[in-house]
Design an enzyme around this catalytic site. Structure first.
Site, PDB file in Angstrom:
ATOM      1  N   LYS A   1       0.814  -1.594   0.291  1.00 32.06           N
ATOM      2  CA  LYS A   1       0.230  -0.093   0.052  1.00 32.06           C
ATOM      3  C   LYS A   1       1.396   1.013   0.086  1.00 32.06           C
ATOM      4  O   LYS A   1       1.987   1.473   0.483  1.00 32.06           O
ATOM      5  CB  LYS A   1      -1.055  -0.154   1.006  1.00 32.06           C
ATOM      6  CG  LYS A   1      -2.115   0.490   1.228  1.00 32.06           C
ATOM      7  CD  LYS A   1      -2.954   0.317   2.310  1.00 32.06           C
ATOM      8  CE  LYS A   1      -4.434   1.340   1.899  1.00 32.06           C
ATOM      9  NZ  LYS A   1      -5.112   2.404   3.380  1.00 32.06           N
TER      10      LYS A   1
ATOM     11  N   HIS B   1      -0.004   4.464   0.482  1.00 33.36           N
ATOM     12  CA  HIS B   1      -0.559   5.830   1.774  1.00 33.36           C
ATOM     13  C   HIS B   1      -1.042   4.719   2.976  1.00 33.36           C
ATOM     14  O   HIS B   1      -1.436   3.734   2.672  1.00 33.36           O
ATOM     15  CB  HIS B   1      -1.343   6.649   1.435  1.00 33.36           C
ATOM     16  CG  HIS B   1      -3.062   5.748   1.040  1.00 33.36           C
ATOM     17  ND1 HIS B   1      -3.567   5.611   1.237  1.00 33.36           N
ATOM     18  CD2 HIS B   1      -2.832   5.709  -0.556  1.00 33.36           C
ATOM     19  CE1 HIS B   1      -4.350   4.659   0.045  1.00 33.36           C
ATOM     20  NE2 HIS B   1      -3.977   4.964  -0.865  1.00 33.36           N
TER      21      HIS B   1
END
Ligand code: OMP
Length: 224
Positions: free
Chosen positions: A107, A109
């Site tokens: 991921k 963020h």
């Protein structure tokens, strides 16, 4: 070696056949081998089937005596398996273990990292469906090592008991994983148990599949 089919293992084989997960016929494996049977764990696809499946994994873990701190389900197929096993261990074995799974893509963020759920710390038990070549397990071992944790072992639904791709190596992929990482691989059932079920316990309709499976085992199987 003769396998001893416990009642829950026979119940698991019957359940897998009834759910269309364990099928007989002609199937091409990832390895290219043509197999007279196939186990597709993705076909445990209702709430009740998933709950029942979790109880079988939990029983196999309890029987193995394996000591573990965290359950881990490798993406994608291991995720519901680890989740339902965690629920069954809590509900039926009074063991409330943390569980985790990985994202396939990191991921960019938010919370970051590609592990979701519990932190990977201590002895990690990997919950998976079937190990054929062991490719998926090698990836998971990388994640566990990167987290500074230790693998306690692997639990799979079915041990196909067949040799890995290298004809010079007489061991199964599972035996190779056990040796390479110094950890046990536990299965709910083995191919020998499926054969015993077909030859001894099944009705006429299913018994007919035993011969092709025995021939496949003679050609690709490992010695126990
Ligand atoms: P490895 O990751 O190479 O160990 O292969 C495991 C995969 O083999 C599974 O995740 C399935 O995609 C596939 N498989 C089954 O699910 N069931 C079987 O009975 C046989 C296979 C297979 O293709 O060997």
């Amino acid at each position: 070696a003769a396998s001893t089919l416990q009642p829950y293992q026979q119940a698991f084989i019957e359940f897998a056949i009834e759910q269309g997960v364990l099928r007989f016929g002609e199937f091409t494996l990832k390895s290219g081998r043509t197999s007279p049977y196939f186990f597709n764990a993705g076909l445990f696809k209702s709430g009740r089937a998933l709950a029942q499946l979790g109880r079988f994994y939990a029983q196999a873990i309890a029987d193995s005596g394996l000591e573990t701190d965290v359950l881990f389900g490798p993406a994608y197929k291991g995720i519901p398996l680890a989740a339902t096993t965690a629920v069954a261990l809590a509900d039926h074995h009074d063991r409330d273990l943390p569980y985790a799974f990985n994202r396939k893509e990191a991921k960019a963020h938010g919370e970051g990292g590609n592990i979701v759920g519990a932190a990977l710390a201590g002895r990690i038990l990997i919950i998976d469906d079937v190990i054929t070549a062991g490719t998926a397990i090698r990836e998971v071992m990388g994640l566990i090592e990167a987290a500074g944790a230790e693998a306690a072992g692997v639990v799979v639904a079915l041990d196909r008991q067949e040799r890995g791709g290298d004809d010079r190596d007489p061991r199964s992929a599972i035996q190779q994983v056990e040796a390479a990482y110094g950890m046990p691989v536990v299965s709910i059932v083995t191919l020998d148990m499926v054969l015993e079920y077909l030859e001894v316990h099944a009705g006429d309709e299913l018994r007919g599949h035993a011969e092709a499976i025995r021939a496949y085992r003679d050609r690709y199987g490992v010695q126990n």
